[in-house]
Design a protein around this motif. Structure first.
Motif, PDB file in Angstrom:
ATOM      1  N   GLU A   1      26.163  17.973  83.630  1.00 47.28           N
ATOM      2  CA  GLU A   1      25.081  17.789  82.654  1.00 47.28           C
ATOM      3  C   GLU A   1      24.237  19.052  82.533  1.00 47.28           C
ATOM      4  OE1 GLU A   1      21.314  14.775  81.760  1.00 47.28           O
ATOM      5  OE2 GLU A   1      22.810  14.269  83.278  1.00 47.28           O
ATOM      6  N   TYR A   2      23.960  19.666  83.682  1.00 44.69           N
ATOM      7  CA  TYR A   2      23.196  20.918  83.665  1.00 44.69           C
ATOM      8  C   TYR A   2      24.120  22.056  84.069  1.00 44.69           C
ATOM      9  CZ  TYR A   2      19.969  24.636  84.904  1.00 44.69           C
ATOM     10  OH  TYR A   2      19.334  25.859  84.968  1.00 44.69           O
ATOM     11  N   VAL A   3      24.291  23.011  83.188  1.00 47.27           N
ATOM     12  CA  VAL A   3      25.178  24.143  83.454  1.00 47.27           C
ATOM     13  C   VAL A   3      24.354  25.420  83.505  1.00 47.27           C
ATOM     14  CG1 VAL A   3      27.131  25.489  82.639  1.00 47.27           C
ATOM     15  CG2 VAL A   3      27.107  23.018  82.280  1.00 47.27           C
ATOM     16  N   SER A   4      24.448  26.122  84.608  1.00 50.36           N
ATOM     17  CA  SER A   4      23.779  27.413  84.753  1.00 50.36           C
ATOM     18  C   SER A   4      24.813  28.518  84.646  1.00 50.36           C
ATOM     19  CB  SER A   4      23.065  27.502  86.103  1.00 50.36           C
ATOM     20  OG  SER A   4      24.017  27.509  87.162  1.00 50.36           O
ATOM     21  N   LEU A   5      24.351  29.718  84.444  1.00 49.28           N
ATOM     22  CA  LEU A   5      25.260  30.864  84.376  1.00 49.28           C
ATOM     23  C   LEU A   5      26.004  31.021  85.692  1.00 49.28           C
ATOM     24  CD1 LEU A   5      26.252  33.339  82.734  1.00 49.28           C
ATOM     25  CD2 LEU A   5      24.395  34.645  83.792  1.00 49.28           C
ATOM     26  N   GLN A   6      25.293  30.830  86.786  1.00 49.03           N
ATOM     27  CA  GLN A   6      25.913  30.992  88.099  1.00 49.03           C
ATOM     28  C   GLN A   6      26.999  29.946  88.339  1.00 49.03           C
ATOM     29  OE1 GLN A   6      25.370  33.606  90.054  1.00 49.03           O
ATOM     30  NE2 GLN A   6      27.024  32.855  91.360  1.00 49.03           N
ATOM     31  N   LEU A   7      26.730  28.696  87.908  1.00 50.68           N
ATOM     32  CA  LEU A   7      27.720  27.629  88.071  1.00 50.68           C
ATOM     33  C   LEU A   7      28.960  27.918  87.233  1.00 50.68           C
ATOM     34  CD1 LEU A   7      28.625  24.835  89.074  1.00 50.68           C
ATOM     35  CD2 LEU A   7      27.425  23.855  87.104  1.00 50.68           C
TER      36      LEU A   7
ATOM     37  N   SER B   1      24.185  24.954  71.084  1.00 46.64           N
ATOM     38  CA  SER B   1      25.069  23.873  70.648  1.00 46.64           C
ATOM     39  C   SER B   1      24.508  22.520  71.076  1.00 46.64           C
ATOM     40  CB  SER B   1      26.455  24.052  71.274  1.00 46.64           C
ATOM     41  OG  SER B   1      26.415  23.724  72.654  1.00 46.64           O
ATOM     42  N   LYS B   2      25.167  21.465  70.607  1.00 46.79           N
ATOM     43  CA  LYS B   2      24.788  20.110  71.019  1.00 46.79           C
ATOM     44  C   LYS B   2      25.451  19.733  72.347  1.00 46.79           C
ATOM     45  CE  LYS B   2      24.126  18.591  66.241  1.00 46.79           C
ATOM     46  NZ  LYS B   2      24.622  17.704  65.146  1.00 46.79           N
ATOM     47  N   LYS B   3      26.197  20.677  72.899  1.00 46.28           N
ATOM     48  CA  LYS B   3      26.841  20.546  74.210  1.00 46.28           C
ATOM     49  C   LYS B   3      27.834  19.395  74.274  1.00 46.28           C
ATOM     50  CE  LYS B   3      23.023  22.776  76.615  1.00 46.28           C
ATOM     51  NZ  LYS B   3      22.031  22.728  77.693  1.00 46.28           N
ATOM     52  N   LYS B   4      28.543  19.189  73.176  1.00 48.50           N
ATOM     53  CA  LYS B   4      29.619  18.197  73.165  1.00 48.50           C
ATOM     54  C   LYS B   4      30.902  18.916  72.760  1.00 48.50           C
ATOM     55  CE  LYS B   4      31.138  13.774  71.229  1.00 48.50           C
ATOM     56  NZ  LYS B   4      31.691  13.346  72.527  1.00 48.50           N
TER      57      LYS B   4
END
Length: 208
Positions: free
Chosen positions: A181-187, A147-150
């Motif tokens: 801004e940065y999303v990880s699976l763990q977060l 996605s465009k992450k919006k």
């Protein structure tokens, strides 16, 4: 890939049927309402998956709270077995491998349209409603990255108890999460489980 199909008559009939089932099979159903639903952003709805009811609950919430075009990622088996899912935005891979990847990419592209809501069950399959934490499958990151992450991220935790009633009481705890801004699976897993743990604690405080 199995894609959603539109049929307003089927949707209206099942919408009525879901309302009927809630009144027939539960002593009460409630949900938290302190959400700011943005008209100019799609919604990624992440929910625990503990029962046959889960999809119906989210369809009901979409009608009452989110008011978006509903989509849900399901298994190929469920798509075929529960024929009505396709008319409620259900989509699924037809087979393993490349088709699974294409289905996840499709889910990500849906999030670029502010009219849409995409429901994902991070656990990937049914788990007991008594688990202490919710597991996350890796595929969810492919959805986000496609996605465009919006879009808005909303956490949902649905819990069910009988207390002193013959029929169960069900409550859905909703929380809007402001993604970094940065999303990880763990977060993502950690933040969701903070909400899930809070829901468990709130549920334990319910007194009759």
């Amino acid at each position: 890939m199995h894609q959603p199909r539109k049929n307003s008559i089927v949707q209206q009939v099942f919408s009525w049927y879901i309302d009927y089932l809630f009144k027939r099979d539960f002593s009460s159903y409630s949900y938290t309402t302190d959400l700011n639903v943005k008209e100019d952003e799609a919604i990624l709805l992440l929910s625990n998956h503990f029962s046959w009811w889960d999809g119906f609950v989210m369809v009901y919430l979409n009608k009452k709270v989110f008011k978006k075009q509903f989509h849900v990622l399901v298994t190929g088996e469920d798509y075929k077995k529960q024929w009505f899912l396709k008319y409620f935005g259900g989509f699924a891979p037809e087979q393993k491998g490349k088709d699974v990847v294409e289905t996840l990419l499709y889910a990500g592209r849906l999030l670029d349209d502010p009219l849409n809501l995409v429901l994902l069950f991070p656990q990937g399959k049914l788990h007991s409603g008594h688990v202490g934490s919710v597991t996350f499958e890796k595929g969810i990151m492919q959805v986000l990255n496609a996605s465009k992450k919006k879009f808005q991220v909303v956490f949902s935790a649905t819990l069910c108890d009988y207390f002193n009633q013959r029929k169960p009481q069900m409550r859905t705890y909703l929380k809007e999460w402001e993604a970094e801004e940065y999303v990880s699976l763990q977060l993502l897993k950690s933040e969701y489980n903070k909400h899930y743990d809070h829901a468990l604690k709130q549920q334990s405080k319910i007194a009759l």
